[in-house]
Design an enzyme around this catalytic site. Structure first.
Site, PDB file in Angstrom:
ATOM      1  N   ASP A 133      10.846  14.737  -7.736  1.00  0.00           N
ATOM      2  CA  ASP A 133      11.918  15.681  -7.333  1.00  0.00           C
ATOM      3  C   ASP A 133      13.045  15.142  -7.382  1.00  0.00           C
ATOM      4  OD1 ASP A 133      12.147  13.817  -5.163  1.00  0.00           O
ATOM      5  OD2 ASP A 133      11.606  15.204  -3.629  1.00  0.00           O
ATOM      6  N   ASP A 295       3.785  15.512   0.485  1.00  0.00           N
ATOM      7  CA  ASP A 295       3.900  14.244   0.084  1.00  0.00           C
ATOM      8  C   ASP A 295       4.485  13.400   1.290  1.00  0.00           C
ATOM      9  OD1 ASP A 295       6.742  15.797  -1.198  1.00  0.00           O
ATOM     10  OD2 ASP A 295       7.342  13.673  -0.367  1.00  0.00           O
ATOM     11  N   CYS A 420     -12.101  -3.344   9.479  1.00  0.00           N
ATOM     12  CA  CYS A 420     -11.821  -2.772   8.616  1.00  0.00           C
ATOM     13  C   CYS A 420     -12.003  -3.787   7.152  1.00  0.00           C
ATOM     14  CB  CYS A 420     -10.356  -2.413   8.377  1.00  0.00           C
ATOM     15  SG  CYS A 420      -9.759  -1.541   6.910  1.00  0.00           S
TER      16      CYS A 420
HETATM   17 ZN   LIG Z   1      -7.793  -2.510   6.155  1.00  0.00          ZN
END
Ligand SMILES: [Zn+2]
Length: 480
Positions: A133, A295, A420
């Site tokens: 853009d 986005d 994680c």
């Molecule tokens: Zn992570």
């Protein structure tokens, strides 16, 4: 096993394996778009980190060459945590608009094209889109955009973009209560006309040059009605992919009003993109608006702009869960601490000592060699000069320090970085959740991107299976 207990609580969250499984089973979302799932496009602004950064010494190797030695999110994670990347012309910059790229980076971008510049020119990234853009916020003060439609079409084509947005001019005054084309300042109406005129020229040029990108007509307006009218005219010109501009300052309910008005006006086959979607965390409330793509940069930015919710994990059901990262600023570089030293409130050596104590105990805590309360204490002692501009002894009971202690206690108690298994959390360990310098903060942002992409995919799954009681089991099956 037994029963449909959500496996979303699995520990650790193996995002990389999840993406690997999806790719190898051919179920990758980007390849099976018929279900109408949304594409999450990451708006890049040179968001790379140094893979060789030394957390203990707190520096990069002396020979490091920024960009060349650094890694984009898709490089450091080993997979792309997005469906595509958006590059704004305003970020690349040129002699008219000062961008974020250096002059030689901007030259290289033009020379080798967007895909190679972003190092997305490998087979495993071939499915990723590259949106472009104009970066209308960079020239919002100007009377007219600095680029012509012909020039932008050539830019997108030469640089190998897959999608290119027309040359728009942001309208900032928004009134959700106005009907049809009522209202709108003189300036708003001029910008409305400029945007549509440019869109017409842009589409014509893209057709003439047989451009290799999909042209997107940008909608600008001052009300849901004026945006719907802009959308109607863009479709009449021949666009089948529209992008809603100027959404950044709007709240979610206002964006929804615009989407509703536009959806009521354009054919069902018209695809919609939201440019600069700042409300990315609220995307789950946008189901039913049939957004093809949006986005955002928000999961990355939040890692260092949000004071509280700056580390993401998958939460209960389909929600996100947030943690507060622990601020341990560089004593000799932090402007606030430096001011306090200049005013004679603290000695620099004392701050450096407290900083080392805080960092040392956090790492010891991560190795199970220090207790939670002891670690928290060292962190708070170093936080006091920053938060209260007082020594800890003089403000230990202050409400803001108590609130901070509560949030930090949750973070330390839950050790989210251990929940994680993305490459960043595995490699950086507790440093991913220390708020300190670009290499830690952007790593946390990249981890957030990975969790966010997973979030979007779960929402898509939700849409595919709703309404159903065995949603958790299905999600588990899809994630195995
Ligand atoms: Zn992570």
């Amino acid at each position: 096993m037994g029963g449909p207990r959500p496996c979303l609580e699995r520990n650790p969250v193996d995002l990389a394996a999840h993406h690997q499984a999806q790719r190898s089973s051919g179920a990758h979302r980007a390849r099976s778009r018929a279900g109408g799932s949304m594409k999450f496009i990451f708006a890049d602004s040179l968001d790379y980190v140094d893979p060789a950064f030394d957390f203990i010494a707190d520096r990069s190797p002396a020979e490091r060459q920024p960009y060349w030695d650094d890694a984009y999110p898709h490089e450091i994670l080993g997979y792309a945590p997005y469906d595509g990347v958006l590059v704004s012309r305003g970020i690349v910059g040129d002699h008219r608009v000062k961008g974020k790229y250096t002059a030689s980076q901007a030259r290289r971008f033009r020379l080798v094209g967007a895909r190679k510049f972003l190092r997305l020119d490998k087979p495993e990234f071939a499915h990723l889109d590259i949106f472009g853009d104009c970066g209308a916020f960079t020239y919002v003060q100007d009377e007219k955009p600095p680029y012509t439609p012909v020039e932008m079409a050539e830019f997108y084509d030469e640089c190998g973009f897959t999608h290119g947005a027309s040359v728009d001019h942001i309208i900032f005054d928004f009134d959700a209560g106005l009907a049809g084309l009522a209202g709108g300042s003189t300036d708003a109406r001029q910008r409305f006309d400029i945007t549509l005129e440019n869109a017409e020229g842009f589409l014509r040029e893209a057709k003439v040059m047989d451009a290799g990108f999909t042209p997107m007509g940008v909608i600008q307006g001052w009300s849901p009605g004026s945006m719907a009218e802009a959308a109607r005219r863009l479709v009449a010109m021949g666009y089948d992919y529209l992008a809603l501009g100027g959404m950044v300052p709007l709240k979610s309910p206002e964006i929804k009003l615009c989407l509703e008005a536009i959806r009521d006006t354009v054919p069902a086959s018209t695809r919609l993109h939201i440019l600069g979607f700042a409300k990315a965390d609220d995307i789950d409330s946008f189901h039913g608006y049939d957004i093809s793509s949006f986005d955002t940069t928000s999961p990355l930015i939040r890692a260092f702009k949000d004071a509280k919710q700056n580390y993401y994990l998958p939460g209960d059901g389909l929600a996100l869960r947030y943690f507060t990262s622990i601020r341990v600023p560089q004593a000799i570089e932090n402007p606030k601490l430096q001011r306090a030293v200049k005013k004679g409130m603290f000695r620099a050596e004392e701050l450096v000592r407290l900083e080392a104590l805080a960092l040392g105990s956090l790492r010891a805590f991560d190795r199970d060699e220090a207790g939670l309360e002891e670690t928290l204490h060292h962190v708070l002692v170093y936080s006091a000069p920053l938060v209260e501009e007082k020594p800890y002894e003089d403000c230990a009971a202050s409400p803001s320090l108590a609130r901070l202690a509560e949030r930090y206690r949750t973070t330390l108690a839950e050790r989210p970085w251990k929940q994680c298994s993305c490459k960043i959390c595995r490699d950086a360990a507790i440093d991913v959740i220390i708020f300190r310098g670009s290499n830690r903060n952007k790593r946390r942002g990249i981890h957030n991107l990975a969790v966010y992409q997973d979030h979007i995919e779960r929402l898509d799954l939700k849409r595919a299976v709703e309404p159903s009681d065995d949603l958790p089991r299905r999600l588990c099956a899809a994630e195995q």
